[in-house]
Scaffold this motif. Structure first.
Motif, short mmCIF file in Angstrom:
data_model
loop_
_atom_site.label_atom_id
_atom_site.label_comp_id
_atom_site.label_asym_id
_atom_site.label_seq_id
_atom_site.Cartn_x
_atom_site.Cartn_y
_atom_site.Cartn_z
N PHE A 235 -8.71 8.21 17.67
CA PHE A 235 -8.72 7.65 16.33
C PHE A 235 -8.25 6.21 16.33
CE2 PHE A 235 -8.39 12.20 15.66
CZ PHE A 235 -9.28 12.43 14.62
N ASP A 236 -8.92 5.42 15.50
CA ASP A 236 -8.51 4.04 15.26
C ASP A 236 -7.74 4.02 13.94
OD1 ASP A 236 -8.20 1.31 15.09
OD2 ASP A 236 -10.27 0.94 14.44
N TYR A 237 -6.41 3.91 14.02
CA TYR A 237 -5.58 4.01 12.84
C TYR A 237 -5.48 2.67 12.12
CZ TYR A 237 -4.00 8.62 14.38
OH TYR A 237 -3.95 9.94 14.75
N PRO A 238 -5.48 2.69 10.79
CA PRO A 238 -5.26 1.44 10.05
C PRO A 238 -3.82 0.95 10.23
CG PRO A 238 -5.34 3.31 8.55
CD PRO A 238 -5.71 3.83 9.90
N ILE A 239 -3.68 -0.34 10.38
CA ILE A 239 -2.36 -0.95 10.60
C ILE A 239 -2.07 -1.89 9.44
CG2 ILE A 239 -0.97 -2.37 12.14
CD1 ILE A 239 -2.72 -1.42 14.44
N ALA A 240 -0.91 -1.72 8.85
CA ALA A 240 -0.51 -2.57 7.73
C ALA A 240 -0.05 -3.92 8.24
CB ALA A 240 0.61 -1.89 6.93
N GLY A 241 -0.79 -4.97 7.85
CA GLY A 241 -0.43 -6.33 8.23
C GLY A 241 0.38 -7.02 7.15
N SER B 297 0.83 -1.21 0.00
CA SER B 297 0.00 0.00 0.00
C SER B 297 0.86 1.26 0.00
CB SER B 297 -0.93 0.02 1.22
OG SER B 297 -1.80 -1.09 1.20
N LEU B 298 0.36 2.28 -0.70
CA LEU B 298 1.02 3.58 -0.67
C LEU B 298 0.67 4.29 0.62
CD1 LEU B 298 0.22 4.76 -4.32
CD2 LEU B 298 2.32 3.67 -3.49
N GLN B 299 1.68 4.68 1.39
CA GLN B 299 1.45 5.33 2.67
C GLN B 299 1.28 6.83 2.45
OE1 GLN B 299 4.21 4.26 5.69
NE2 GLN B 299 3.15 5.39 7.32
N LEU B 300 0.16 7.36 2.93
CA LEU B 300 -0.18 8.76 2.78
C LEU B 300 -0.06 9.46 4.13
CD1 LEU B 300 -3.34 8.39 0.50
CD2 LEU B 300 -0.97 8.73 -0.20
N PRO B 301 -0.10 10.80 4.13
CA PRO B 301 -0.05 11.52 5.42
C PRO B 301 -1.24 11.17 6.32
CG PRO B 301 0.43 12.99 3.59
CD PRO B 301 -0.03 11.70 2.99
N PHE B 302 -1.08 11.47 7.59
CA PHE B 302 -2.12 11.29 8.62
C PHE B 302 -2.49 9.81 8.79
CE2 PHE B 302 -2.91 15.40 6.50
CZ PHE B 302 -2.56 16.25 7.55
N GLY B 303 -1.55 8.91 8.61
CA GLY B 303 -1.80 7.51 8.86
C GLY B 303 -2.74 6.85 7.88
N SER B 304 -2.81 7.33 6.65
CA SER B 304 -3.69 6.76 5.63
C SER B 304 -2.91 5.90 4.64
CB SER B 304 -4.43 7.87 4.89
OG SER B 304 -5.18 8.68 5.78
N PHE B 305 -3.63 4.98 4.00
CA PHE B 305 -3.02 4.09 3.02
C PHE B 305 -3.92 4.02 1.78
CE2 PHE B 305 -1.43 2.70 7.12
CZ PHE B 305 -0.08 2.47 6.88
N LEU B 306 -3.29 3.89 0.62
CA LEU B 306 -4.02 3.78 -0.64
C LEU B 306 -3.55 2.54 -1.38
CD1 LEU B 306 -6.01 5.11 -2.66
CD2 LEU B 306 -4.05 6.30 -3.66
N ASN B 307 -4.52 1.71 -1.80
CA ASN B 307 -4.21 0.52 -2.58
C ASN B 307 -5.39 0.22 -3.49
OD1 ASN B 307 -6.13 -1.12 -0.95
ND2 ASN B 307 -4.59 -0.85 0.65
N ASN B 308 -5.32 -0.92 -4.20
CA ASN B 308 -6.39 -1.25 -5.15
C ASN B 308 -7.68 -1.67 -4.46
OD1 ASN B 308 -5.55 -3.71 -4.20
ND2 ASN B 308 -4.85 -4.47 -6.18
N ARG B 309 -7.67 -1.75 -3.14
CA ARG B 309 -8.90 -2.04 -2.39
C ARG B 309 -9.56 -0.78 -1.84
NH1 ARG B 309 -7.40 -7.50 1.15
NH2 ARG B 309 -6.72 -8.77 -0.63
N GLY B 310 -8.94 0.36 -2.10
CA GLY B 310 -9.55 1.60 -1.65
C GLY B 310 -8.61 2.43 -0.80
N LEU B 311 -9.18 3.43 -0.15
CA LEU B 311 -8.45 4.34 0.71
C LEU B 311 -8.77 4.03 2.16
CD1 LEU B 311 -6.73 6.94 1.13
CD2 LEU B 311 -8.87 8.23 0.98
#
Length: 400
Positions: A249-255, A165-179
């Motif tokens: 905030f519940d931040y997404p965690i890259a597994g 996943s592409l790591q974006l600011p503010f703890g966000s991630f972008l991939n082919n499954r969405g934001l």
């Protein structure tokens, strides 16, 4: 002495005759109106009767009782709690909310982009003007369904998978499954922030009216923009601190194989939102450009003679007058965007039409589902038209 009796004028013909009524415009108009209503009611009754007979012949129960039955299917994105055990009525409510979400966010984004592109087309900078022209000509001449497929299959589908996943600011991630982005968790007392925000909106309206009356009376301007920003940000922030900062905030965690936690906006919503926004913005840009062109050149020259900067002339003189030309056709584009949201069924986004199609296939309640579609889209169109008519009346010239 001779008395002369004057010839008396003929007395008007009294009484009623069919010939006189036939040539009376008022009576003839009433007759044709009644005839039209009778024919319309007869047509509606004939359609309803034939529909009921055909449904009974096919052993299909009519009515809206199916809305209380278990849906049995999942929905990809929902603004309210929903599961396969929910009813068809709740499923259609989920689709309605998703449609409204697409319409509102798309209208706001398309308006912002359209105004920027429309003003850019009139720029004296050759490169900016040509780039805006290319944007308008490209998007105006492509069907919206192809634009949706472009974003869905040509842009979002080729993004990295969840593991990369592409790591974006503010703890966000972008991939082919969405934001994926942090999910806010509201604690106790957060309602004070909402109340403070509503109070700030009321204060902004009062301040704007006071500033308008003050400028009309004294000629002295008041910077309402900064005052409004201070109220809209300061009051909620003060209430947030007083309530003890009840927000986490519940931040997404890259597994290893996927992301966990946070909130996810699927590629279906993103592609539909981007496609409708960029497509409609091209038409809005042309409306804005024609509206600005419709303002008399003497207005700009007079403002320049007073020593105003070009940015101030555009903001204070040209745009307010152009609004009176822009708003009526702008309403049509808002209605088109709302109706074009039904194209979401092509990429599997759970809007009203997609959810209704699944409901229709499972229950066989074709007439009822189509009637729900018609009522909902008609209602959304009427609400949008009423708001734009009100806004148009507010922007209209007031004669003294």
């Amino acid at each position: 002495m001779t008395h002369h009796v004057a010839d008396s004028a003929p007395l008007p013909r009294s009484g009623w005759s069919f010939q006189s009524a036939l040539y009376d415009p008022k009576i003839r108009g009433i007759f044709f109106q009644i005839l039209t209503i009778v024919l319309l009611v007869t047509l509606i009754w004939w359609i309803a009767h034939n529909t009921a007979v055909n449904l009974a012949r096919a052993n299909i129960a009519s009515g809206f009782g199916f809305l209380d039955s278990r849906a049995g299917f999942e929905v990809g994105q929902s603004l309210i709690a929903y599961s396969s055990d929910s009813t068809y009525g709740r499923a259609l409510l989920v689709g309605l909310l998703n449609t409204i979400l697409i319409a509102v966010t798309g209208i706001i984004t398309a308006t912002i982009i359209g105004f920027i592109i429309g003003i850019g087309r009139l720029s004296r900078n050759w490169l900016i003007a040509k780039l805006c022209t290319v944007y308008v000509e490209v998007f105006r001449n492509i069907p919206p369904l192809l634009v949706i497929f472009f974003w869905y299959s040509g842009v979002l589908a080729i993004l990295p998978n969840a593991r990369e996943s592409l790591q974006l600011p503010f703890g966000s991630f972008l991939n082919n499954r969405g934001l994926s982005f942090p999910k806010p968790i509201f604690g106790e007392g957060f309602w004070l922030v909402g109340v403070a925000f509503l109070i700030a909106i009321v204060a902004v309206v009062i301040t704007a009216r006071w500033a308008h009356r003050r400028q009309a009376a004294t000629g002295q301007p008041f910077h309402t923009i900064w005052a409004s920003l201070g109220l809209l940000i300061g009051l909620p922030l003060l209430a947030f601190l007083v309530a003890g900062a009840p927000l986490s905030f519940d931040y997404p965690i890259a597994g290893k194989f996927n992301l966990s936690g946070g909130s996810v906006v699927g590629p279906e919503f993103m592609s539909l939102f981007l496609a409708l926004s960029f497509y409609t913005a091209a038409f809005i840009a042309e409306i804005v450009r024609s509206g600005i062109r419709g303002v008399a050149k003497g207005q700009t020259e007079a403002a320049a003679a007073l020593g105003l900067y070009p940015s101030s002339i555009t903001r204070l003189v040209v745009i307010p007058q152009a609004f009176r030309i822009i708003i009526p056709p702008l309403s049509s584009q808002y209605l088109n965007l709302t109706k074009n949201s039904s194209l979401a069924i092509a990429i599997g986004f759970a809007d009203l039409v997609a959810v209704g199609s699944t409901t229709l296939n499972q229950t066989g309640q074709t007439v009822e589902v189509i009637l729900i579609w018609m009522v909902v889209y008609l209602g959304l169109s009427i609400v949008t038209s009423l708001f734009m008519n009100w806004f148009n009346a507010k922007m209209a010239l007031v004669e003294r």
